[in-house]
Design a protein around this motif. Structure first.
Motif, PDB file in Angstrom:
ATOM      1  N   ASP A  95      40.161 -26.472   5.642  1.00 45.32           N
ATOM      2  CA  ASP A  95      40.440 -27.762   6.269  1.00 45.32           C
ATOM      3  C   ASP A  95      39.256 -28.271   7.062  1.00 45.32           C
ATOM      4  O   ASP A  95      38.639 -27.532   7.834  1.00 45.32           O
ATOM      5  CB  ASP A  95      41.652 -27.628   7.198  1.00 45.32           C
ATOM      6  CG  ASP A  95      42.012 -28.957   7.850  1.00 45.32           C
ATOM      7  OD1 ASP A  95      41.908 -29.997   7.168  1.00 45.32           O
ATOM      8  OD2 ASP A  95      42.392 -28.950   9.037  1.00 45.32           O
ATOM      9  N   ARG A 101      41.053 -25.738  14.283  1.00 47.55           N
ATOM     10  CA  ARG A 101      39.781 -25.062  14.572  1.00 47.55           C
ATOM     11  C   ARG A 101      39.888 -24.032  15.698  1.00 47.55           C
ATOM     12  O   ARG A 101      39.254 -22.977  15.637  1.00 47.55           O
ATOM     13  CB  ARG A 101      38.704 -26.091  14.918  1.00 47.55           C
ATOM     14  CG  ARG A 101      38.231 -26.894  13.720  1.00 47.55           C
ATOM     15  CD  ARG A 101      37.222 -27.942  14.139  1.00 47.55           C
ATOM     16  NE  ARG A 101      36.851 -28.795  13.018  1.00 47.55           N
ATOM     17  CZ  ARG A 101      36.242 -29.967  13.155  1.00 47.55           C
ATOM     18  NH1 ARG A 101      35.933 -30.412  14.370  1.00 47.55           N
ATOM     19  NH2 ARG A 101      35.947 -30.690  12.095  1.00 47.55           N
ATOM     20  N   LEU A 108      37.409 -19.842  11.989  1.00 44.08           N
ATOM     21  CA  LEU A 108      36.546 -21.024  12.018  1.00 44.08           C
ATOM     22  C   LEU A 108      35.186 -20.560  11.534  1.00 44.08           C
ATOM     23  O   LEU A 108      34.519 -19.761  12.210  1.00 44.08           O
ATOM     24  CB  LEU A 108      36.473 -21.587  13.435  1.00 44.08           C
ATOM     25  CG  LEU A 108      35.619 -22.829  13.665  1.00 44.08           C
ATOM     26  CD1 LEU A 108      36.164 -24.025  12.887  1.00 44.08           C
ATOM     27  CD2 LEU A 108      35.544 -23.161  15.148  1.00 44.08           C
ATOM     28  N   ALA A 126      39.336 -22.910   8.733  1.00 45.32           N
ATOM     29  CA  ALA A 126      38.887 -24.179   9.312  1.00 45.32           C
ATOM     30  C   ALA A 126      37.379 -24.336   9.168  1.00 45.32           C
ATOM     31  O   ALA A 126      36.617 -23.372   9.274  1.00 45.32           O
ATOM     32  CB  ALA A 126      39.289 -24.263  10.784  1.00 45.32           C
TER      33      ALA A 126
END
Length: 238
Positions: A95, A101, A108, A126
């Motif tokens: 994403d 995040r 992340l 993320a």
């Protein structure tokens, strides 16, 4: 040849989604079915990709059925609503929004820094903020050598950072200036962007810093596994 993967892009008609399509083509990614998800008003329209005409599909939970990989290119609200549904249906999600995040259960990742964090994902990965990526990639080798604890950063970010509406607004302002007409009221930005610099990206978030300015510190701490990292950041729209 690598096994083909069924890929969906959530927010396929936006600036980021369009770039994702281009990257899939440039990298010759082994795509089986490509499902382009957009708003209800865009459903039914067609997009050309690698010589194929692909019909846009309305973004609903059911639209993720059968997908192996989902690329998120939608805003935070849509991402929060729909991407967990993609995970529930067995897809791995990468994403681009801010929605997940800082979620402690979501890695992340900047591959050049912490690619190994992908290994503990629970179906959702993320992608950091653009300025965070650009700032941390050259900082990481220095950090490994000498332990970076503080960064002073200024970013100058293009209209494209606000997506298609931002680029359209800048173009409309430039055209109006060229014709000697009154400029349209700004909507995508806090003020007129044409022939201007705006020292504000995002809303005020913390002690005078904007939400955009806080991202490099907060995301950097997670990516570098450095909870004490301090970042003094100024973000300017160009």
């Amino acid at each position: 040849m690598a096994d083909k993967k069924n890929v969906a892009i959530l927010g396929a008609t936006g600036a980021v989604g369009t770039q994702m399509l281009q990257c899939l083509a440039e990298r010759d990614f082994p795509v089986g079915e490509l499902r382009l998800l957009a708003s209800a008003r865009s459903a039914g329209k067609k997009v050309e990709w690698c010589g194929r005409q692909i019909e846009l599909v309305e973004a609903t939970p059911e639209a993720f059925e059968g997908m192996d990989i989902v690329l998120g290119a939608a805003g935070d609200d849509v991402a929060k609503q729909l991407l967990p549904e993609a995970v529930r249906r067995g897809a791995t999600v990468v994403d681009n929004s801010h929605a997940f995040r800082l979620d402690e259960d979501v890695p992340l990742v900047i591959p050049e820094i912490n690619a190994e964090d992908v290994s503990w994902n629970h179906g959702l990965i993320a992608n950091p903020n653009c300025a965070t990526i650009i700032g941390l990639v050259p900082t990481w080798p220095l950090h490994k050598l000498g332990h970076v604890s503080r960064m002073v950063v200024s970013t100058y970010q293009a209209a494209s950072g606000a997506g298609a509406p931002g680029m359209a607004e800048l173009e409309a302002e430039i055209c109006a200036m060229g014709r000697g007409e009154k400029l349209p009221e700004p909507r995508a930005f806090a003020d007129q962007l044409a022939s201007n610099l705006i020292p504000q990206i995002g809303s005020e978030k913390f002690e005078g810093y904007t939400s955009e300015e806080m991202k490099m510190q907060n995301e950097g701490r997670k990516i570098m596994h450095e909870p004490g990292l301090r970042v003094n950041c100024t973000c300017v729209r160009v």
